[in-house]
Design a protein around this motif. Structure first.
Motif: not given
Length: 167
Positions: A149-162
């Motif tokens: 969950x932490x990585x999901x949020x951080x990747x989305x925040x960094x524009x790396x959701x894909x």
């Protein structure tokens, strides 16, 4: 060792060079080699196929079994889109699977970015922003922390959701 000056590391620690006569001896005995980390499991599997390579609790792998798992894991990583030069960020406990994963990343030619499991959002945010991983591998939850969950949020925040995520 007169005339040989120690080299300083980034931490300011002095490292004395290995004397030439010992360098030759280390090479002769195979302690030092020009092989890369990705080539070492294959070499070990050729030299000692049935010798124990990895033992953890009730799990034991021979060098031949380890090589097979490393090759399969590298293929699996390639299937996620990881390849030579791509950063694979992984935060796993020190289980036997982590050792296979680290070797598989090198085998693939990707850049290994291991993250200790006690890092939380603050440290993970800095790592994600700095390395821009192509793939993230983590335990879903470990010791009460929801890594996935932490990585999901951080990747989305960094524009790396894909970014490919493997849990």
């Amino acid at each position: 060792m007169t005339g040989v000056r120690p080299r300083l590391t980034a931490a300011g620690t002095a490292i004395r060079p290995v004397p030439g006569r010992l360098q030759e001896e280390y090479r002769r005995y195979g302690y030092v080699t020009d092989l890369t980390m990705s080539a070492l499991p294959g070499r070990a599997a050729r030299l000692w196929p049935s010798r124990s390579a990895l033992v953890q609790a009730d799990r034991e792998l021979t060098y031949q079994e380890l090589l097979g798992l490393v090759e399969r894991a590298a293929g699996w990583l390639a299937g996620t889109g990881a390849g030579p030069g791509n950063v694979v960020c992984w935060q796993t406990p020190n289980w036997w699977e982590a050792h296979v994963l680290g070797l598989a990343i090198w085998h693939l030619g990707a850049v290994s970015c291991p993250v200790v499991p006690f890092y939380r959002e603050h440290e993970l945010r800095q790592i994600v922003h700095q390395v821009q991983p192509a793939v993230v591998i983590t335990a879903g939850e470990y010791r009460g922390f929801r890594h996935a969950e932490a990585f999901d949020e951080l990747l989305a925040e960094a524009g790396l959701g894909d970014t490919a995520r493997i849990i």
